[in-house]
Design a protein around this motif. Structure first.
Motif, PDB file in Angstrom:
ATOM      1  N   LYS A  95       0.843  -1.190   0.000  1.00  0.00           N
ATOM      2  CA  LYS A  95       0.000   0.000   0.000  1.00  0.00           C
ATOM      3  C   LYS A  95       0.880   1.243   0.000  1.00  0.00           C
ATOM      4  O   LYS A  95       2.011   1.230   0.492  1.00  0.00           O
ATOM      5  CB  LYS A  95      -0.913   0.006   1.231  1.00  0.00           C
ATOM      6  N   SER A  96       0.344   2.338  -0.513  1.00  0.00           N
ATOM      7  CA  SER A  96       1.153   3.546  -0.667  1.00  0.00           C
ATOM      8  C   SER A  96       1.666   4.087   0.653  1.00  0.00           C
ATOM      9  O   SER A  96       2.755   4.656   0.716  1.00  0.00           O
ATOM     10  CB  SER A  96       0.343   4.623  -1.395  1.00  0.00           C
ATOM     11  N   TYR A  97       0.906   3.918   1.732  1.00  0.00           N
ATOM     12  CA  TYR A  97       1.379   4.438   3.023  1.00  0.00           C
ATOM     13  C   TYR A  97       2.545   3.622   3.574  1.00  0.00           C
ATOM     14  O   TYR A  97       3.177   4.032   4.542  1.00  0.00           O
ATOM     15  CB  TYR A  97       0.243   4.526   4.043  1.00  0.00           C
ATOM     16  N   THR A  99       5.095   2.783   1.499  1.00  0.00           N
ATOM     17  CA  THR A  99       6.112   2.916   0.453  1.00  0.00           C
ATOM     18  C   THR A  99       7.492   3.240   1.005  1.00  0.00           C
ATOM     19  O   THR A  99       8.487   2.584   0.642  1.00  0.00           O
ATOM     20  CB  THR A  99       5.702   4.008  -0.556  1.00  0.00           C
ATOM     21  N   ASP A 118       8.000  -0.517  -9.348  1.00  0.00           N
ATOM     22  CA  ASP A 118       6.894   0.027  -8.566  1.00  0.00           C
ATOM     23  C   ASP A 118       5.580  -0.375  -9.221  1.00  0.00           C
ATOM     24  O   ASP A 118       5.142   0.233 -10.192  1.00  0.00           O
ATOM     25  CB  ASP A 118       7.006   1.557  -8.481  1.00  0.00           C
ATOM     26  N   GLN A 120       2.671  -0.405  -7.585  1.00  0.00           N
ATOM     27  CA  GLN A 120       1.623   0.115  -6.702  1.00  0.00           C
ATOM     28  C   GLN A 120       0.656   1.008  -7.475  1.00  0.00           C
ATOM     29  O   GLN A 120       0.903   1.398  -8.607  1.00  0.00           O
ATOM     30  CB  GLN A 120       2.246   0.965  -5.589  1.00  0.00           C
ATOM     31  N   ASN A 121      -0.429   1.379  -6.800  1.00  0.00           N
ATOM     32  CA  ASN A 121      -1.228   2.514  -7.226  1.00  0.00           C
ATOM     33  C   ASN A 121      -0.530   3.793  -6.766  1.00  0.00           C
ATOM     34  O   ASN A 121       0.419   3.751  -5.993  1.00  0.00           O
ATOM     35  CB  ASN A 121      -2.635   2.435  -6.611  1.00  0.00           C
ATOM     36  N   CYS A 122      -1.012   4.921  -7.270  1.00  0.00           N
ATOM     37  CA  CYS A 122      -0.588   6.255  -6.834  1.00  0.00           C
ATOM     38  C   CYS A 122       0.788   6.646  -7.384  1.00  0.00           C
ATOM     39  O   CYS A 122       1.405   5.888  -8.137  1.00  0.00           O
ATOM     40  CB  CYS A 122      -0.633   6.373  -5.310  1.00  0.00           C
ATOM     41  N   ASN A 124       4.162   7.112  -6.557  1.00  0.00           N
ATOM     42  CA  ASN A 124       5.230   6.829  -5.599  1.00  0.00           C
ATOM     43  C   ASN A 124       6.612   6.656  -6.231  1.00  0.00           C
ATOM     44  O   ASN A 124       7.592   6.432  -5.510  1.00  0.00           O
ATOM     45  CB  ASN A 124       4.891   5.562  -4.815  1.00  0.00           C
ATOM     46  N   GLU A 306      -6.058   4.271   1.058  1.00  0.00           N
ATOM     47  CA  GLU A 306      -5.024   5.073   0.392  1.00  0.00           C
ATOM     48  C   GLU A 306      -5.561   6.418  -0.078  1.00  0.00           C
ATOM     49  O   GLU A 306      -4.970   7.054  -0.956  1.00  0.00           O
ATOM     50  CB  GLU A 306      -4.461   4.313  -0.811  1.00  0.00           C
ATOM     51  N   PHE A 309      -3.320   9.329  -0.657  1.00  0.00           N
ATOM     52  CA  PHE A 309      -2.349   9.195  -1.739  1.00  0.00           C
ATOM     53  C   PHE A 309      -3.025   9.215  -3.116  1.00  0.00           C
ATOM     54  O   PHE A 309      -2.340   9.273  -4.131  1.00  0.00           O
ATOM     55  CB  PHE A 309      -1.563   7.897  -1.568  1.00  0.00           C
TER      56      PHE A 309
END
Length: 360
Positions: A95-97, A99, A118, A120-122, A124, A306, A309
């Protein structure tokens, strides 16, 4: 000879050591397919029950690409520092938090010429690259794929396969051999391409995620329920409008969203344009599956979302660029209240968002 060819493929694949850091729904799905293909895969995750289920019974995949179970090498995060040797490729799927600490952790597990992908979503990529090194990070945007991990050791995919899901690119925009290699690796799952515009792909996916994920999460509705609600669609369209206005103000070349140009979304206040966009968000004539968004799944599991983010990023960049983002601001407030336990997910939150944004 088919058996000999299979052996040669496995021998070639095993030449690269690959980690999946974060075996949630997306990480587990990638890990299962790559393991089945013969790649040397290690899945690392914090959810102990999931890790133990994979160790004991293998990792099961079900859904629109069939049903299979594959033995996997799964490790709990607490065991990861006992790993001998380094990884050539690591897919960061947390999850982005998570990262920042994840990137620092992975930095010690990657070979000097290795790469962190990477997935992930968002947005980062820049943070990860600043930690592991700009020469050791590649972006991977996953679009048009819905996966869920409702129970330990079992990941399922909704929707239909057979289209481009993975878009892999360097931050500097050039197509490199390692990008082409990662594309080839991922192509055993679904369509994969190399892109010269990873930042535009990121903004496109951010817009898609920000318009779908929180609306489902705050209402407790599935995708069909959201699409059937005209006010929910109104919120989604205005999230996209604000996101595209911010991205265009910052000179990003945003890839199409639902097949429509960012410049069109930016003009959503025009009645004719709004009708065109609204048609894209309505349910199809045959209805469809009522799939929970990944953020909706997080809310059901009692996990932090998230939203900061996704919509929070759009709001922050809007403030930096002088672009108003009232609907994204309202979404962040509502979902943050759900995160904190002071608000319940309910369709009533649709009206609350519209009031907060001055659109009621």
């Amino acid at each position: 000879m088919p058996d000999l060819e299979m052996y040669r493929n496995q021998e070639r694949h095993m030449s690269k050591r690959i980690a999946i850091f974060g075996a949630g729904a997306a990480g587990s799905y990638i890990g299962a397919f790559l393991t089945r293909e013969g790649h040397d895969i290690t899945l690392i995750d914090m959810w102990g029950e999931h890790v133990e289920a994979m160790r004991e019974n293998g990792l099961r995949v079900s859904g629109s690409q069939g049903d299979f179970t594959v033995p996997v090498n799964a490790l709990h995060l607490s065991d990861a520092m006992q790993i001998q040797g380094k990884f050539d490729i690591a897919f960061l799927a947390m999850k982005s938090y998570d990262t920042e600490w994840s990137a620092h952790f992975l930095k010690r597990l990657i070979a000097s010429d290795g790469v962190v992908v990477d997935s992930q979503n968002c947005m980062n990529d820049q943070l990860i690259a600043s930690i592991v090194g700009y020469g050791r990070e590649v972006g991977c945007v996953m679009s048009g794929i819905t996966v869920a991990l409702w129970e330990p050791g079992h990941v399922t995919r909704g929707g239909q396969p057979g289209h481009t899901v993975f878009r892999v690119g360097e931050l500097h925009g050039k197509i490199t051999p390692r990008v082409e290699e990662i594309v080839e690796i991922l192509s055993c799952i679904d369509g994969a391409i190399a892109t010269e515009n990873i930042w535009g792909e990121r903004w496109s996916k951010l817009t898609t995620n920000s318009s779908g994920n929180p609306v489902g999460a705050m209402t407790d509705l599935g995708s069909y329920g959201v699409a059937s609600n005209s006010d929910a669609r109104r919120i989604q369209i205005n999230i996209c409008k604000e996101s595209c206005q911010v991205a265009l103000a910052q000179n990003y070349r945003v890839e199409p969203i639902r097949g429509i140009a960012a410049e069109t979304y930016a003009k959503a206040d025009d009645g004719g344009v709004y009708e065109e966009l609204d048609a894209k968000f309505q349910p199809g004539p045959a209805g469809g599956a009522d799939w929970k968004s990944s953020m909706g799944q997080d809310v059901l599991k009692g996990r932090h979302t998230e939203v900061e983010f996704m919509n929070g990023y759009i709001s922050a960049q809007g403030r930096a660029s002088g672009v108003p983002t009232p609907i994204n601001d309202a979404i962040v407030q509502i979902v943050s209240e759900i995160d904190s336990g002071t608000r319940k997910p309910s369709p009533e939150n649709i009206a609350a968002v519209l009031r907060m944004a001055g659109m009621a």
